[in-house]
Enzyme design. Sequence first.
Site, PDB file in Angstrom:
ATOM      1  N   LYS A  13       0.842  -1.206   0.000  1.00 32.22           N
ATOM      2  CA  LYS A  13       0.000   0.000   0.000  1.00 32.22           C
ATOM      3  C   LYS A  13       0.876   1.255   0.000  1.00 32.22           C
ATOM      4  CE  LYS A  13      -0.377  -0.365   5.045  1.00 32.22           C
ATOM      5  NZ  LYS A  13      -1.208  -0.965   6.119  1.00 32.22           N
ATOM      6  N   TYR A 236      15.570  30.380   7.431  1.00 28.79           N
ATOM      7  CA  TYR A 236      14.322  31.114   7.656  1.00 28.79           C
ATOM      8  C   TYR A 236      14.091  31.373   9.141  1.00 28.79           C
ATOM      9  CZ  TYR A 236      12.349  30.646   2.922  1.00 28.79           C
ATOM     10  OH  TYR A 236      12.087  30.745   1.587  1.00 28.79           O
TER      11      TYR A 236
HETATM   12  C1  LIG Z   1      -0.461  -1.908   6.851  1.00 31.93           C
HETATM   13  C2  LIG Z   1      -0.927  -3.268   7.210  1.00 31.93           C
HETATM   14  C3  LIG Z   1      -0.023  -4.340   7.277  1.00 31.93           C
HETATM   15  C4  LIG Z   1       1.477  -4.146   7.184  1.00 31.93           C
HETATM   16  O1  LIG Z   1       1.926  -3.587   8.399  1.00 31.93           O
HETATM   17  P1  LIG Z   1       3.477  -3.405   8.760  1.00 31.93           P
HETATM   18  O2  LIG Z   1       3.482  -3.007  10.186  1.00 31.93           O
HETATM   19  O3  LIG Z   1       3.986  -2.334   7.872  1.00 31.93           O
HETATM   20  O4  LIG Z   1       4.153  -4.698   8.507  1.00 31.93           O
HETATM   21  C5  LIG Z   1      -0.535  -5.602   7.470  1.00 31.93           C
HETATM   22  N1  LIG Z   1      -1.865  -5.802   7.625  1.00 31.93           N
HETATM   23  C6  LIG Z   1      -2.760  -4.795   7.617  1.00 31.93           C
HETATM   24  C7  LIG Z   1      -4.201  -5.081   7.820  1.00 31.93           C
HETATM   25  C8  LIG Z   1      -2.321  -3.493   7.429  1.00 31.93           C
HETATM   26  O5  LIG Z   1      -3.202  -2.489   7.430  1.00 31.93           O
END
Ligand SMILES: *Cc1c(COP(=O)(O)O)cnc(C)c1O
Length: 342
Positions: A13, A236
């Site tokens: 994702k 800045y």
């Molecule tokens: C984002 C997510 C993962 C992966 O999580 P990590 O901590 O990055 O390994 C796995 N399962 C679900 C349901 C998630 O939302």
Amino acid sequence: REAGRAEVAPVVKADAYGLGLGPVARRLWSEGARRFFTARLSEGVALRAALGPARPAAICVLDGCTDDDAPHMVAHELTPVLNSLPQVREWTAHARTLGRTLSGVLHVDTGLNRLGLRPEEARALSQTSDGLRGVELEVVMSHLACADPEVAAMDVEQAARFEAITALFPQARTSLGASAGLFLGPRFRGQVVRPGIALYGGGPFQMPDSRLRPVATLDAPILQVRSVAPGESVGYGAAYRAERALRVAVVGLGYADGVLRASERPRYGWFAGAKRAVLGRISMDLIALDVTGCEAWPGARVELFGPNLPVDEAAADAGTIAFELLSNVAPRVQRVHLGAQG
Ligand SMILES: *Cc1c(COP(=O)(O)O)cnc(C)c1O
């Protein structure tokens, strides 16, 4: 290796946590991954296109599917993660309309109170004879609330609830662990693990972990090196004032590259063998680095995270976590994928 006998189903994702969906997913396919998870339908569609017909992976969409999504899910051969009874009804109805079997993943919430059916809903579903008619249930999954290096009481409670639920769906494989669960041992993995951050070099417990190699480096060039006299300010808001004579490297990295402003803590860049302080505020597209006492020249590159400055350490310095640091790297930053697969 850490996953043992569990299948590794990478979570890609958020553009593979900012690293670039297509090249990352194709590389993971070549390493043996055959099931992937995305958050959004749009990410699933992009992943299907990036993998192409030669790589027919299962692509599971964590958001699940609503009324409008179902035809797109089918068109792109995506598998929804069914998070609620209405989503289950939607997907089974769609299967019956099409007169074919559709694949699905069932998500049961075991205590996180994020997405997923409540355990009693899942139990009722398992007892309804045609509750899943038309759907081939591939995986039953849940997600752990904690990410501590030691097994927490809550992990054990969630695993126990999960075991009770998965026993009701013997046709499906089980999936519990994300990165943290994967490293806690077999009970917290299930048959399919869903690591995200650990694949991208972030420690499973939000700190550097010697079992993982850094895979992502963010670096930026020095544009100019200047001398700053005692009493002069840098950047800045004149937020930093030099107490002694300094050599300052002005580095081409700023907000539009995804460097977060909302940090009160000191930040660092790695240059010439040491961690060196960022001086003052981020000045739009530029940061200033204290390079006093070392040889620095325009064109030399400063590492913001990577093999010398672990992404978890850089995130902690900036008051955030590796996920945010990685996934915020903006499109303006060129991605170079070493060892990429066509
Ligand atoms: C984002 C997510 C993962 C992966 O999580 P990590 O901590 O990055 O390994 C796995 N399962 C679900 C349901 C998630 O939302």
